[in-house]
Design a protein around this motif. Sequence first.
Motif, short mmCIF file in Angstrom:
data_model
loop_
_atom_site.label_atom_id
_atom_site.label_comp_id
_atom_site.label_asym_id
_atom_site.label_seq_id
_atom_site.Cartn_x
_atom_site.Cartn_y
_atom_site.Cartn_z
N PRO A 142 -18.02 59.57 63.19
CA PRO A 142 -16.66 59.05 63.02
C PRO A 142 -16.42 58.46 61.64
O PRO A 142 -17.34 57.94 60.99
CB PRO A 142 -16.58 57.93 64.08
N GLY A 143 -15.17 58.57 61.20
CA GLY A 143 -14.71 57.74 60.10
C GLY A 143 -14.27 56.41 60.68
O GLY A 143 -14.90 55.88 61.60
N TYR A 144 -13.17 55.87 60.19
CA TYR A 144 -12.66 54.62 60.76
C TYR A 144 -12.01 54.89 62.11
O TYR A 144 -11.16 55.77 62.24
CB TYR A 144 -11.67 53.96 59.81
N VAL A 145 -12.44 54.12 63.10
CA VAL A 145 -11.92 54.23 64.46
C VAL A 145 -11.23 52.91 64.81
O VAL A 145 -11.74 51.83 64.49
CB VAL A 145 -13.07 54.52 65.47
N TRP A 146 -10.07 53.00 65.47
CA TRP A 146 -9.32 51.80 65.80
C TRP A 146 -10.02 51.04 66.92
O TRP A 146 -10.14 51.52 68.04
CB TRP A 146 -7.90 52.16 66.24
N THR A 147 -10.52 49.86 66.61
CA THR A 147 -11.16 48.97 67.58
C THR A 147 -10.72 47.55 67.26
O THR A 147 -10.19 47.28 66.17
CB THR A 147 -12.70 49.04 67.49
N PRO A 148 -10.95 46.60 68.16
CA PRO A 148 -10.62 45.20 67.84
C PRO A 148 -11.31 44.68 66.59
O PRO A 148 -10.73 43.89 65.84
CB PRO A 148 -11.09 44.46 69.10
N LEU A 149 -12.54 45.14 66.32
CA LEU A 149 -13.24 44.70 65.12
C LEU A 149 -12.53 45.18 63.86
O LEU A 149 -12.43 44.46 62.85
CB LEU A 149 -14.68 45.19 65.13
N VAL A 150 -12.02 46.43 63.89
CA VAL A 150 -11.29 46.95 62.74
C VAL A 150 -9.97 46.20 62.57
O VAL A 150 -9.57 45.88 61.44
CB VAL A 150 -11.04 48.47 62.90
N LEU A 161 -8.47 53.11 54.78
CA LEU A 161 -8.35 54.56 54.95
C LEU A 161 -8.21 55.30 53.63
O LEU A 161 -7.73 56.43 53.59
CB LEU A 161 -7.14 54.87 55.85
N VAL A 162 -8.69 54.67 52.56
CA VAL A 162 -8.55 55.29 51.25
C VAL A 162 -9.25 56.65 51.20
O VAL A 162 -8.79 57.58 50.51
CB VAL A 162 -9.06 54.35 50.14
N ASN A 163 -10.36 56.81 51.93
CA ASN A 163 -11.11 58.07 51.93
C ASN A 163 -10.76 58.98 53.12
O ASN A 163 -11.35 60.05 53.25
CB ASN A 163 -12.61 57.80 51.94
N GLN A 164 -9.84 58.56 53.96
CA GLN A 164 -9.52 59.30 55.19
C GLN A 164 -8.16 59.99 54.98
O GLN A 164 -7.12 59.36 55.12
CB GLN A 164 -9.49 58.34 56.39
N PRO A 165 -8.15 61.28 54.61
CA PRO A 165 -6.93 61.94 54.17
C PRO A 165 -5.77 61.88 55.16
O PRO A 165 -4.61 61.86 54.76
CB PRO A 165 -7.37 63.39 53.93
N THR A 166 -6.06 61.85 56.45
CA THR A 166 -4.97 61.80 57.42
C THR A 166 -4.24 60.47 57.42
O THR A 166 -3.14 60.36 57.96
CB THR A 166 -5.50 62.06 58.84
N LYS A 167 -4.88 59.44 56.85
CA LYS A 167 -4.31 58.08 56.81
C LYS A 167 -3.99 57.56 58.22
O LYS A 167 -3.04 56.82 58.42
CB LYS A 167 -3.05 58.02 55.93
N ARG A 168 -4.79 57.94 59.16
CA ARG A 168 -4.68 57.40 60.52
C ARG A 168 -6.08 57.13 61.04
O ARG A 168 -7.05 57.83 60.68
CB ARG A 168 -3.94 58.33 61.47
N PHE A 169 -6.19 56.12 61.87
CA PHE A 169 -7.46 55.83 62.52
C PHE A 169 -7.71 56.85 63.63
O PHE A 169 -6.79 57.27 64.33
CB PHE A 169 -7.44 54.44 63.14
N ALA A 170 -8.97 57.25 63.79
CA ALA A 170 -9.35 57.94 65.01
C ALA A 170 -9.32 56.92 66.15
O ALA A 170 -9.25 55.71 65.92
CB ALA A 170 -10.75 58.54 64.88
N THR A 171 -9.35 57.41 67.38
CA THR A 171 -9.29 56.52 68.54
C THR A 171 -10.57 56.62 69.35
O THR A 171 -11.30 57.62 69.29
CB THR A 171 -8.11 56.88 69.45
#
Length: 267
Positions: free
Chosen positions: A192-200, A224-234
Motif C-alpha cells: 500500500p501507499g497511504y491508506v486512510w486510517t485514524p492514524l493518518v 500524497l505528494v508521491n501518490q499520483p491519484t491524490k487520494r488515499f487508498a481505503t
Amino acid sequence: MPDTTNRPLAGRVAIVTGSTSGIGLGIARALASAGSAIVLNGFGDAGAIAQLQDEFRRRHAVAVHHHSADMSDPRQVTAMIEETHARLGSADILVSNAGIQHVAAIEDFPPGKWDAILAINLSAAFHAMRAAIPLMRARGWGRIVNVASAHGLVASPFKSAYVAAKHGLVGLTKAAALELAEAGITCNAICPGYVWTPLVEKQIDDQARAHGIAREQVIRDVLLVNQPTKRFATVEEMGALTVFLCSEAAASITGTALPVDGGWTAH
C-alpha cells in the motif's frame, strides 16, 4: 455445504496480525465477510476488543478469537499459531500486517528503534510463517499475505529501518513462494501507499498545525505528494485484495508484490 459463492472462504481459519485497528482490522473484516474464522491480534482496550469480537460474530456469523501476542517476541508469535491450531483446528490463512514506524536520519536513528522495527515489521512475519507452514502443508492448502508497503519497492529518506524491513518482507515473500510452489500454498505481498486510517487522519491535523497550512494542502502536497491519484487508498480496498489473493481464483498468483499505491511506484 459451505456457501462458496458468497462466502468463498467458509471453513477457513485466518490469523491477521496487528488487526485491532487500521489496515489489519479492515482485512480481518473482509476475510470474515468471506466466511473465514478470524484470530485478531494486537494491543488495545479489553472492552473495545471484546466489542470487536461481538461485532464479528453478529455481522458475519464466524468464530472469532483475540490473541495478544507481542509481535516482537518470537515465542509469543509461535504460540499464537499453535494455539490457533489447537483451538480452531487449522491455520489456513496468515496475514502479517503488524508494523511500527520511526522517522530519523540514519546517523540519528536510535539502535533500539531499528531493532524493534525489524523485529515487528519483518522478523515477526518469518516466525509466524515458520510455525504456520507445516500446518498448511499438512492440509495441502494455504494462503500467506504479507502487508508490505510502497516502501518495500522504493525508498524515502529518514525511514531507513522501515524501508529495509519492507524490502526484506518482499524478499521473504518471494523466497517462500518458490519453496511452497508445489505445496498448494501461495505467498504474496501487498504494497500500500497511504491508506486512510485514524492514524493518518491524526498526521494530517498534526502537520497542518506544525506548518500552518490547510488540511487539504497537507493531504495533496505533503502526504500524497508521491501518490499520483491524490487520494488515499481505503482499508476496504486492502481487504478486498486480500480476500481475492486467498480465493481459488488466485491459485496461480504467488511470489508477487502488488502495489496499491495510486501509481506511486509507477514513477
